[in-house]
Enzyme design. Structure first.
Site: not given
Length: 381
Positions: A80, A168-169, A171, A263, A266, A288, A292, A315
């Site tokens: 990252d 870095l999406d 992580t 997700t 989450h 991520g 998506k 994002d």
């Protein structure tokens, strides 16, 4: 800066971003493999010294916040940090004050921006010659700026060009291991007057050994290519890119069942209620934001539903630009969309959002413009 100058600058930023995302992919793979001498799994205070992972969700940087499977809820790795330094440094050296560059890690106060900061490997700066070559990969006439941009009236001073960088999406998926890394991406989104107009999504672990890059802009569609050279991903010639088209759908978007992405880490009642209202045939739970978006661009899912806070502008800027840029074969645009989940309104991506970049009303997105009415009715907008 006149209207054509804005088109030229956006085109050049996009070309350079293609190069930078590909280079970031190399850094991400190197750290994952351990070939750089770093380790994306060892936490601060553990063995390995500089080979460490920060938990950005920790209390004051001391108390680690863990998920149910023992991983940090908001981890940050050397990949990252190194990728953000490389991307933001190159954009600022190339474009100076002409663009506002906003990186996730720096905005969250989680990055020493100096080379080698946080004890990381020092990456060689990309030469200005390579940046100049990359800047010429996209023609200015291909870029379509938003009609609200004051520069589009011609001749006068105009709108702000903002670049949102998520180095870095995904992580969390990155540190959890290879089986989850399909959703890992590097994201660079370009907005003019707060409206996403172009973007790059690089997938380091999808496709060949050097990954795959999805990129494009409003007015000339979405494209895909695989980096081909060892170091920079471009050899000065034309990109061998293929067009990405939205999947063919029935004229009446309500006549088919949806496959919805959401997700995997989450979950909550708001998400489950929204999914229930859409009555999808299938639900794909992956990590991520960029991953998506890529699933939608590839036609693997129809929509992304996340009606709660959690994502931020870095994002979604690149992904929203690519969804908006989608065109059907033949060049007739019926592009996709990304809006807040509360009222179906667009988010703004101008530099003034840096102080509060969260997508606080959640996110709903789709690759097919015709789906907006269906989703709006289901969610009560």
């Amino acid at each position: 800066m006149n209207s054509f100058s804005y088109h030229t600058t956006v085109a050049e930023v996009l070309g350079v971003s293609l190069l930078l995302a590909d280079v970031a992919g190399g850094i991400i793979r190197d750290v994952a493999s351990g070939s750089s001498g770093e380790d994306c799994f060892t936490s601060f205070g553990g063995k390995g010294g500089e080979k460490r992972v920060k938990d950005k969700a920790a209390n004051g940087g001391q108390t680690a916040v863990k998920s149910s499977n023992g991983f940090a809820t908001d981890p940050q790795t050397a990949a990252d940090r190194r990728s953000e330094r490389m991307i933001c440094d190159a954009l600022r050296r190339k474009f100076g004050d002409a663009v506002v560059v906003l990186g996730e890690e720096a905005l969250e106060g989680a990055l020493d921006e100096n080379p080698g900061g946080d004890g990381d490997v020092v990456d060689e700066a990309i030469s200005m010659e390579d940046l100049d070559v990359a800047a010429a990969q996209v023609a200015a006439w291909e870029i379509q700026l938003p009609t609200t941009n004051s520069s589009s009236s011609g001749g006068g001073q105009g709108g702000e060009i903002t670049v949102w960088v998520d180095p870095l999406d995904g992580t969390r998926e990155y540190v959890e291991g290879p089986e989850h890394r399909g959703g890992v991406t590097s994201l660079i989104g370009i907005a003019v007057d707060g409206v996403p107009v172009a973007g790059v999504i690089h997938q380091p672990f999808v496709g060949g050994d050097r990954g795959r890059t999805l990129w494009g802009g409003v007015g000339f569609g979405v494209w895909s290519h695989a980096p081909t050279t060892k170091k920079f991903g471009g050899d000065g010639g034309a990109l061998a890119a293929t067009p990405v088209h939205p999947p063919a759908r029935a004229p009446d978007a309500s006549a088919f069942k949806l496959t919805v992405a959401t997700t995997r880490s989450h979950a909550g009642p708001a998400i489950e209620r929204a999914i229930e209202r859409l009555k999808p045939d299938a639900v794909v739970r992956v990590g991520g934001a960029g991953g998506k978006i890529a699933l939608m661009l590839d036609g693997c899912v129809d929509a992304w539903v996340f009606p709660k806070p959690g994502t931020k502008r870095w994002d979604t800027c690149a992904g929203e630009a690519l969804l908006r840029a989608l065109q059907t074969p033949g060049g007739v645009g019926r592009g996709g969309w990304l809006v807040d989940a509360k009222r179906g309104n667009a988010y703004a991506y101008g530099g003034e959002e840096r102080g509060a970049p969260g997508n606080v009303d959640g996110v709903v997105a789709a690759a097919d413009g015709a789906l907006f009415g269906t989703v709006a009715r289901a969610l009560g907008w």
